[in-house]
Design a protein around this motif. Sequence first.
Motif, PDB file in Angstrom:
ATOM      1  N   PRO A 369       0.742  -1.192   0.098  1.00  0.00           N
ATOM      2  CA  PRO A 369      -0.094  -0.023   0.036  1.00  0.00           C
ATOM      3  C   PRO A 369       0.676   1.346   0.071  1.00  0.00           C
ATOM      4  N   LYS A 370       1.950   1.267   0.657  1.00  0.00           N
ATOM      5  CA  LYS A 370       2.711   2.424   0.637  1.00  0.00           C
ATOM      6  C   LYS A 370       3.518   2.933  -0.744  1.00  0.00           C
ATOM      7  N   THR A 371       3.963   1.747  -1.475  1.00  0.00           N
ATOM      8  CA  THR A 371       4.532   2.078  -2.675  1.00  0.00           C
ATOM      9  C   THR A 371       3.891   1.491  -3.836  1.00  0.00           C
ATOM     10  N   MET A 372       2.957   0.962  -3.889  1.00  0.00           N
ATOM     11  CA  MET A 372       2.078   0.429  -5.016  1.00  0.00           C
ATOM     12  C   MET A 372       2.794  -0.742  -5.738  1.00  0.00           C
ATOM     13  N   GLU A 373       3.877  -1.330  -5.024  1.00  0.00           N
ATOM     14  CA  GLU A 373       4.540  -2.257  -5.745  1.00  0.00           C
ATOM     15  C   GLU A 373       4.058  -3.649  -5.472  1.00  0.00           C
ATOM     16  N   SER A 374       4.178  -4.626  -6.679  1.00  0.00           N
ATOM     17  CA  SER A 374       3.630  -5.926  -6.492  1.00  0.00           C
ATOM     18  C   SER A 374       4.346  -6.413  -5.572  1.00  0.00           C
ATOM     19  N   LYS A 375       3.509  -7.443  -4.600  1.00  0.00           N
ATOM     20  CA  LYS A 375       4.231  -8.443  -3.733  1.00  0.00           C
ATOM     21  C   LYS A 375       4.472  -9.704  -4.418  1.00  0.00           C
ATOM     22  N   LYS A 376       4.370  -9.899  -5.711  1.00  0.00           N
ATOM     23  CA  LYS A 376       4.653 -10.933  -6.563  1.00  0.00           C
ATOM     24  C   LYS A 376       5.748 -10.766  -7.392  1.00  0.00           C
ATOM     25  N   LYS A 377       6.093  -9.572  -7.820  1.00  0.00           N
ATOM     26  CA  LYS A 377       7.129  -9.578  -8.836  1.00  0.00           C
ATOM     27  C   LYS A 377       7.887  -8.150  -8.394  1.00  0.00           C
ATOM     28  N   ASN A 378       9.314  -8.259  -8.021  1.00  0.00           N
ATOM     29  CA  ASN A 378       9.935  -6.982  -7.678  1.00  0.00           C
ATOM     30  C   ASN A 378       9.956  -6.011  -9.127  1.00  0.00           C
ATOM     31  N   GLY A 379       9.758  -4.591  -8.712  1.00  0.00           N
ATOM     32  CA  GLY A 379       9.985  -3.906  -9.881  1.00  0.00           C
ATOM     33  C   GLY A 379       8.666  -3.558 -10.792  1.00  0.00           C
ATOM     34  N   LEU A 380       7.719  -4.286 -10.273  1.00  0.00           N
ATOM     35  CA  LEU A 380       6.304  -4.152 -10.930  1.00  0.00           C
ATOM     36  C   LEU A 380       5.350  -3.422 -10.195  1.00  0.00           C
ATOM     37  N   PHE A 381       4.740  -2.163 -10.538  1.00  0.00           N
ATOM     38  CA  PHE A 381       3.950  -1.199  -9.770  1.00  0.00           C
ATOM     39  C   PHE A 381       2.657  -0.838 -10.519  1.00  0.00           C
ATOM     40  N   PHE A 382       1.456  -0.908  -9.789  1.00  0.00           N
ATOM     41  CA  PHE A 382       0.146  -0.554 -10.244  1.00  0.00           C
ATOM     42  C   PHE A 382      -0.314   0.726  -9.618  1.00  0.00           C
ATOM     43  N   ALA A 383      -1.278   1.291 -10.550  1.00  0.00           N
ATOM     44  CA  ALA A 383      -2.079   2.321 -10.351  1.00  0.00           C
ATOM     45  C   ALA A 383      -3.230   2.442 -11.010  1.00  0.00           C
ATOM     46  N   GLY A 384      -4.207   3.244 -10.345  1.00  0.00           N
ATOM     47  CA  GLY A 384      -5.209   3.562 -11.220  1.00  0.00           C
ATOM     48  C   GLY A 384      -6.418   2.820 -11.051  1.00  0.00           C
ATOM     49  N   GLU A 385      -7.325   2.638 -12.217  1.00  0.00           N
ATOM     50  CA  GLU A 385      -8.542   1.786 -11.997  1.00  0.00           C
ATOM     51  C   GLU A 385      -8.063   0.442 -12.121  1.00  0.00           C
ATOM     52  N   LEU A 386      -6.929  -0.211 -12.558  1.00  0.00           N
ATOM     53  CA  LEU A 386      -6.577  -1.372 -12.701  1.00  0.00           C
ATOM     54  C   LEU A 386      -6.501  -2.135 -11.341  1.00  0.00           C
ATOM     55  N   VAL A 387      -6.335  -1.381 -10.328  1.00  0.00           N
ATOM     56  CA  VAL A 387      -6.429  -2.051  -8.906  1.00  0.00           C
ATOM     57  C   VAL A 387      -7.688  -1.973  -8.301  1.00  0.00           C
ATOM     58  N   ASP A 388      -8.083  -3.050  -7.564  1.00  0.00           N
ATOM     59  CA  ASP A 388      -9.306  -3.257  -7.163  1.00  0.00           C
ATOM     60  C   ASP A 388      -9.881  -2.243  -6.131  1.00  0.00           C
ATOM     61  N   VAL A 389      -9.869  -0.945  -6.247  1.00  0.00           N
ATOM     62  CA  VAL A 389     -10.284   0.166  -5.767  1.00  0.00           C
ATOM     63  C   VAL A 389     -11.375   1.083  -6.573  1.00  0.00           C
ATOM     64  N   ASN A 390     -12.555   1.315  -6.087  1.00  0.00           N
ATOM     65  CA  ASN A 390     -13.430   2.144  -6.691  1.00  0.00           C
ATOM     66  C   ASN A 390     -14.232   3.166  -5.946  1.00  0.00           C
ATOM     67  N   GLY A 391     -14.440   4.150  -6.338  1.00  0.00           N
ATOM     68  CA  GLY A 391     -15.382   5.134  -5.644  1.00  0.00           C
ATOM     69  C   GLY A 391     -16.530   5.700  -6.381  1.00  0.00           C
TER      70      GLY A 391
END
Length: 420
Positions: A369-391
């Motif tokens: 949550p702090k870095t938005m980095e994947s816990k599965k693969k180092n160096g991979l980050f996620f942001a935006g609507e791709l993530v399971d977050v919606n308002g």
Amino acid sequence: MNKNYDVIVVGGGTSGMMASIAAAEQGSNVLLIDKNKKYGKKLLMTGGGRCNVTNNREVDDLIRHIPGNGRFLYSTFAQFNNFDVMAFFESHGVSLKEEDHGRMFPITNKSKTIVDTLINTAKELGVTLLPNTTVKSLLFDDTHITGVKTEFETFSAPCVVLTTGGKTYPSTGSTGDGYRFAKSVGHTIAPLYATESPLLSDEPFIQSKELQGISLRDCLLQVVNAQGKLVTEHKMDLLFTHFGLSGPAALRCSSFVNQLLETQSKVSVILDCFPEQTKETLIHTLSMKLNQSKKATKNELATFLPERLLVFFLNQLGVADTPANQLTELQISGIVDLWKAFPIQVNKTLPIEKSFVTGGGVNTKEIQPKTMESKKKNGLFFAGELVDVNGYTGGFNITAAFCTGHSAGVHAALEASYFQ
């Protein structure tokens, strides 16, 4: 063209543009790839083409308006939040104005102002823009991301930020590519569903279109489950359409409706046309007004509701043309019951492709949550609507996109610096 970068951002939407800017501000050599010819295609459509760029609520209130895993964003908002979004645009010469419910818009009333500012800022920071290019796959070894492969060539980088969006408005490029990329490195995808979507109903009065076009201000719409228990409620404007219900109140209920539809064929929503008044108060008000009049009930009550809706309710009880002073206490109570708790059966919403926001996405439990980095693969980050977050609509999803994009960009740049 250079094939080696510090950070590659895949997806040139709201979160992608902000991620590339944030990474470049940290000194990274950044490549921003998008499958469209122009960046920010979906952002240009938001707010009716005016771009509701954020909302000015305090962070805790902001998160309350992000019902889909909003608490996941506490770490993100601690680093960069809606006030920082506003400060970013003001510092780049874009003046913002506040409208109802805390919504913030550029004073130009043009989404293009926002998109141009983002793109120009990225260019000034030296971000390499690669539009009209489709990423086919991620490149990685046993432990770390190594780059991306496009339809034409391969680019190397120790950090990749995925900001490819959900599955709404596929014409803007949001076709679900990011879910496939995430799965390729072991991520799970929370089931996708439409949110901020109009509600569809097979009710006879909807099918007959007799209420089509009627709008209500500040009514209350409740969603109840099969046991009659309240799931959510929203007091906002509502619009009757040829297919069901739309307007802010309906849109905000849609994600809850879709989740209930996973286990039941229809969902009941309850309409309260007068949420500020109790049933008892309304009965007293109507009794005082009706008892003194010989007019037809529909004429005596004409100021309470839009005419077609009023007559519709009164026809349910067969009293539209009854002289007002002849109504019984039971009939007056029946009118108020309809006004305060009118049930409408909803059988579905518009599909994801025609909805405003995608619910579901890359599992937040698999993202730092702090870095938005994947816990599965180092160096991979996620942001935006791709993530399971919606308002909800009102600038909340765009805020989440800007802020997660910024966080991902900063931390991707920091990690990439170790490889320089």
